[in-house]
Design an enzyme around this catalytic site. Structure first.
Site, PDB file in Angstrom:
ATOM      1  N   PHE A 116     -22.667 -29.317  66.811  1.00  0.00           N
ATOM      2  CA  PHE A 116     -22.482 -28.415  67.956  1.00  0.00           C
ATOM      3  C   PHE A 116     -23.092 -28.961  69.237  1.00  0.00           C
ATOM      4  O   PHE A 116     -22.703 -28.565  70.345  1.00  0.00           O
ATOM      5  CB  PHE A 116     -23.063 -27.030  67.634  1.00  0.00           C
ATOM      6  N   LYS A 117     -24.040 -29.894  69.101  1.00  0.00           N
ATOM      7  CA  LYS A 117     -24.684 -30.438  70.307  1.00  0.00           C
ATOM      8  C   LYS A 117     -23.674 -31.130  71.230  1.00  0.00           C
ATOM      9  O   LYS A 117     -23.908 -31.256  72.431  1.00  0.00           O
ATOM     10  CB  LYS A 117     -25.778 -31.426  69.909  1.00  0.00           C
ATOM     11  N   ASP A 118     -22.555 -31.600  70.657  1.00  0.00           N
ATOM     12  CA  ASP A 118     -21.531 -32.245  71.484  1.00  0.00           C
ATOM     13  C   ASP A 118     -20.973 -31.305  72.550  1.00  0.00           C
ATOM     14  O   ASP A 118     -20.528 -31.752  73.608  1.00  0.00           O
ATOM     15  CB  ASP A 118     -20.360 -32.738  70.622  1.00  0.00           C
TER      16      ASP A 118
END
Length: 476
Positions: A116-118
């Site tokens: 999810f950090k993307d």
């Protein structure tokens, strides 16, 4: 829109200044002076924009409420460049998938590093490159990762003009896949620093370097951790997208369960709720490192030392010092900067502890701000992964399993959809998936054999001075 420090520094700054700065000069975190309020008509317009023009348009409209020092046409172009089907695997960008009655998973892990950090980091890379070019400057990014932030940052920044990345991580404490994603990068502007310690040691180093104002100025140090407001702001967008997908009218509410260690992901939900998004509850899901769960149950915030920070099968949450938590506490205290500074600069920094359990404001955490919490163990993760696969044919990663387990315990009103934010694809934690299911998860073709690639990293002691010396040696 101007931004202030949670610890009361008198300066007020514009978005692009804090984009490149990270921590405030007094060690506090930046927040907007006020949260823009979304009216019913504006929420309807956002709903229509998402359905007809897509995620990039939704991002542009929400970011525009907070960013007034980038021309709208440029900001729109940056959002359109970031949120594409080519980068995120689907035109929906963050599709919801139904798991069981009342329970949904918001897919956030189809980006370049499968986490999810993307969602925020890809935008941050484009914002950095844009603003540095506009100023004719360079930036040295110093970060700390417990697993996913590092690879997301490095894949977003690799090859970017004017940017170097120095990423610290706890030596040997990430999954083999996570380590390979980072350490196999050979780009000249990427530097991996494996720290002999735990994630909190890495995070302390980042803060120590950031608080050395002379060094920070000389080497133009910036951050990509969720202490950077721009990253948290980008995450606010997918709460709106999840809500819009789960509802048909603005009269409906949803709840979110968020696996959380550093409090950045769920803090974005807090911001969305403060803006007026109809969120019923925000549920923090932790693993055995349950500092946040303890706070929301008791009011006591008790940082653990390295010896008491457990190494778990959901390693990205092996954190006992949640750096973003200060933003929420600042709001919980009625934006009292002096008291916030006392709690964090004195209580946490010197004693590793503060307790709001007997303070009347603690009740507001649930009653006013909608926060609840829960925790899970390795056995819980295995059982949840196994059950989710056997009943629904879906394989979820270990952190998302923490979320699903806690969400089931807090489901509540069946008319209020519960959305679990997906953390990563299962391949990032293949060992535990194998243990739970007796089979390995699917691996995207582009990551075949990644663990066997040559690795480029530097092992250092948990010492800010050593990290500063490394940065200085590689910035000449």
């Amino acid at each position: 829109m101007l931004y202030l420090s949670t610890r009361g520094h008198p300066d007020r700054k514009h978005f692009c200044d804090i984009l490149l700065e990270g921590l405030a000069p007094d060690g506090g975190l930046y927040l907007p002076e006020r949260y823009p309020q979304i009216s019913d008509a504006e929420l309807t317009a956002l709903r229509t924009a998402y359905h007809t023009q897509g995620y990039a348009e939704l991002a542009f409209r929400i970011l525009s409420l907070y960013i007034d020092d980038i021309p709208p046409a440029d900001l729109k172009r940056l959002c359109e460049k970031t949120y594409t089907a080519e980068v995120f695997g689907t035109g929906e960008i963050v599709p919801l998938r139904h798991l069981e009655d009342g329970l949904w998973i918001e897919a956030l892990s189809s980006g370049p590093t499968l986490a999810f950090k993307d969602m925020a980091m890809q935008l941050l890379g484009n914002l950095f490159e844009y603003e540095l070019a506009r100023r004719g400057e360079q930036l040295n990014i110093l970060g700390a990762t417990s697993g996913d932030t590092g690879s997301a940052a490095e894949y977003a920044m690799r090859g970017k003009q004017g940017v170097r990345v120095f990423m610290t991580s706890p030596h040997g404490r990430m999954s083999p896949f996570q380590q390979a994603q980072m350490f196999s990068l050979q780009d000249a502007n990427i530097h991996n620093l494996a720290i002999e310690g735990v994630f909190d040691d890495c995070q302390d180093i980042v803060k120590a370097v950031s608080n050395d104002h002379a060094f920070k100025a000389q080497y133009k140090i910036g951050t990509v951790n969720s202490i950077n407001w721009a990253r948290l702001l980008a995450q606010v967008v997918y709460y709106f997208a999840g809500y819009i997908q789960a509802t048909e009218t603005n009269g409906q509410k949803v709840s979110f369960t968020v696996p959380s260690g550093n409090f950045g992901n769920i803090c974005a939900g807090h911001v969305a709720r403060q803006m007026g998004l109809p969120i019923d509850r925000l549920i923090v899901a932790t693993n055995e490192n349950d500092v946040l769960d303890e706070f929301f149950r008791t009011g006591a915030y008790r940082v653990r030392g390295a010896a008491d920070t457990h190494e778990t099968s959901s390693p990205s949450m092996d954190i006992s010092k949640a750096s973003n938590f200060e933003r929420f506490v600042f709001d919980l205290l009625g934006r009292n900067a002096e008291r916030t500074r006392e709690l964090f600069a004195e209580g946490v920094a010197k004693q590793g502890f503060f307790d709001l359990g007997s303070d009347p404001v603690f009740r507001d955490a649930r009653a006013k701000y909608g926060f609840e919490s829960g925790k899970s163990t390795h056995a819980d993760r295995l059982a949840t992964i196994r059950d989710t696969y056997e009943r629904f044919g879906q394989i979820i990663d270990t952190h998302t399993a923490d979320g699903v387990k806690v969400a089931r315990e807090h489901r509540g009103d069946p008319a209020v959809p519960m959305i679990v934010l997906e953390t990563a694809l299962p391949i990032k934690f293949a060992e535990t998936i194998q243990e739970a299911l007796g089979r390995a998860p699917e691996r995207p073709a582009r990551f075949e054999g990644i663990e066997q690639l040559p690795k480029r990293l530097q092992v250092l002691a948990a010492d800010a001075e050593q990290v500063k010396a490394y940065i200085a040696a590689h910035c000449d």
